[in-house]
Design a protein around this motif. Structure first.
Motif, short mmCIF file in Angstrom:
data_model
loop_
_atom_site.label_atom_id
_atom_site.label_comp_id
_atom_site.label_asym_id
_atom_site.label_seq_id
_atom_site.Cartn_x
_atom_site.Cartn_y
_atom_site.Cartn_z
N GLU A 1 0.85 -1.19 0.00
CA GLU A 1 0.00 0.00 0.00
C GLU A 1 0.87 1.23 0.00
N SER A 2 0.50 2.21 -0.83
CA SER A 2 1.24 3.46 -0.90
C SER A 2 0.48 4.54 -0.15
N PRO A 3 1.20 5.41 0.56
CA PRO A 3 0.53 6.53 1.22
C PRO A 3 0.12 7.61 0.23
N ALA A 4 0.65 7.54 -0.99
CA ALA A 4 0.35 8.57 -1.99
C ALA A 4 -0.89 8.20 -2.78
N SER A 5 -1.46 9.17 -3.46
CA SER A 5 -2.58 8.93 -4.35
C SER A 5 -2.41 9.85 -5.56
N PRO A 6 -2.95 9.53 -6.73
CA PRO A 6 -3.74 8.34 -7.00
C PRO A 6 -2.89 7.08 -7.05
N PRO A 7 -3.52 5.89 -7.05
CA PRO A 7 -2.76 4.66 -7.08
C PRO A 7 -2.04 4.47 -8.41
N MET A 8 -1.00 3.66 -8.39
CA MET A 8 -0.22 3.37 -9.59
C MET A 8 -1.11 2.70 -10.63
N VAL A 9 -0.95 3.11 -11.88
CA VAL A 9 -1.70 2.52 -12.99
C VAL A 9 -0.73 1.68 -13.81
N TYR A 10 -1.08 0.43 -14.05
CA TYR A 10 -0.19 -0.46 -14.79
C TYR A 10 -1.02 -1.46 -15.59
N GLY A 11 -0.36 -2.19 -16.46
CA GLY A 11 -1.02 -3.19 -17.27
C GLY A 11 -0.53 -4.58 -16.94
N PRO A 12 -1.35 -5.61 -17.15
CA PRO A 12 -0.92 -6.99 -16.90
C PRO A 12 0.33 -7.32 -17.71
N GLY A 13 1.31 -7.90 -17.05
CA GLY A 13 2.55 -8.26 -17.71
C GLY A 13 3.69 -7.29 -17.45
N GLN A 14 3.38 -6.10 -16.95
CA GLN A 14 4.44 -5.16 -16.60
C GLN A 14 5.05 -5.55 -15.25
N PHE A 15 6.09 -4.79 -14.83
CA PHE A 15 6.77 -5.14 -13.58
C PHE A 15 7.18 -3.89 -12.83
N ASN A 16 7.49 -4.06 -11.57
CA ASN A 16 8.08 -3.03 -10.72
C ASN A 16 9.48 -3.44 -10.31
N MET A 17 10.27 -2.47 -9.92
CA MET A 17 11.53 -2.73 -9.24
C MET A 17 11.26 -2.57 -7.74
N LEU A 18 11.40 -3.67 -6.99
CA LEU A 18 11.19 -3.65 -5.54
C LEU A 18 12.54 -3.53 -4.86
N TYR A 19 12.64 -2.55 -3.96
CA TYR A 19 13.91 -2.21 -3.31
C TYR A 19 13.87 -2.59 -1.84
N ALA A 20 14.70 -3.56 -1.47
CA ALA A 20 14.89 -3.90 -0.06
C ALA A 20 15.97 -2.98 0.49
N PHE A 21 15.59 -2.10 1.40
CA PHE A 21 16.51 -1.08 1.89
C PHE A 21 17.80 -1.71 2.43
#
Length: 268
Positions: free
Chosen positions: A24-44
């Protein structure tokens, strides 16, 4: 390039070493994406890893990612608990071409963790939101205990044609035992009116594509999601170069017709 901080609001253990995070993000609006795309997840303090979306595009403002712990970053993500934070950059890449399936039969073919990038498409089919004339899911895993989303699959079966196969079954397993290409080969497929989306181990996709081609599915109607070591996600670092393409920028979803020459080179 700057990650946004998200919080883990739910963690689901799929099976040992594989888990799903709801973010969950504290920001809005929520991220808009399409099926098959990806994010980069950062473990601090550890680094980033490219992870495909595995939830609905808009699910109460949440992001859903299914992850297998197999490296330093993903093992750090595995240790996250509800309430912990991580960085998110995205969305990136080219997803599944849903605009090209209207009036056609859609085959979703997944192996192991490859079901995760196809899950948003399965959701659409299950909810009757696809414009395909019919949707079928072929899903293979090593063993019954390694099937993803085990609590959801019975609901999918109630509305979709789902064929499952495991490499190693037991007396309690009601489905096919063996590679997923066997039930795919045995299926009645109208090749000229079919579009296929594939995601899974490359050897599995290679043999499934051979089956599809024998059944008359055009190369231009076969799409597959590729995985490589993506670092920057915008085609600058070169880690994910594959032939003339960068997986992060030009993929991860490719039309087989466009990448056949590189896909057939083993070890590339």
């Amino acid at each position: 390039m700057i990650p946004e901080v998200y919080k883990v609001i739910h963690r689901q253990e799929e099976y040992p070493g594989t888990f799903t995070l709801h973010l969950e993000s504290p920001a809005s609006p929520p991220m808009v994406y399409g099926p098959g795309q990806f994010n980069m997840l950062y473990a601090f303090g550890t680094g980033e890893s490219a992870i495909s979306f595995s939830g609905l595009e808009v699910e109460e403002g949440l992001l859903v990612h299914t992850i297998r712990a197999q490296g330093t970053v993903t093992r750090a993500l595995e240790r996250l608990k509800k309430g912990d934070s991580l960085g998110v950059r995205g969305p990136f890449g080219r997803g599944w071409p849903l605009q090209g399936i209207e009036g056609k039969e859609l085959l979703l073919i997944a192996g192991g963790l490859g079901l995760a990038p196809l899950r948003p498409v399965v959701y659409r089919a299950w909810q009757g939101k696809l414009k395909a004339s019919r949707a079928r899911l072929f899903y293979g895993a090593r063993r019954p205990t390694e099937l993803l989303y085990g609590d959801e699959i019975p609901h999918w079966i109630a509305k979709l044609d789902v064929v499952m196969s495991v490499d190693h079954g037991d007396n309690a397993w009601p489905g096919h035992i063996g590679v997923i290409t066997d039930p795919l080969q045995a299926s009645d497929i109208d090749g000229a009116n079919t579009v296929a989306f594939l995601c899974g181990p490359e050897i599995m996709m290679r043999f499934c594509i051979q089956v599809l081609l024998r059944k008359g599915v055009p190369e231009s109607a076969i799409y597959l999601s590729m995985e490589r070591n993506m670092k920057c996600a915008i085609g600058l670092c070169g880690h994910c170069q594959w032939g003339p393409n960068f997986i992060c920028k030009d993929g991860p979803v490719f039309c087989y017709q466009d990448i056949r020459a590189w896909f057939q080179i083993h070890g590339l």
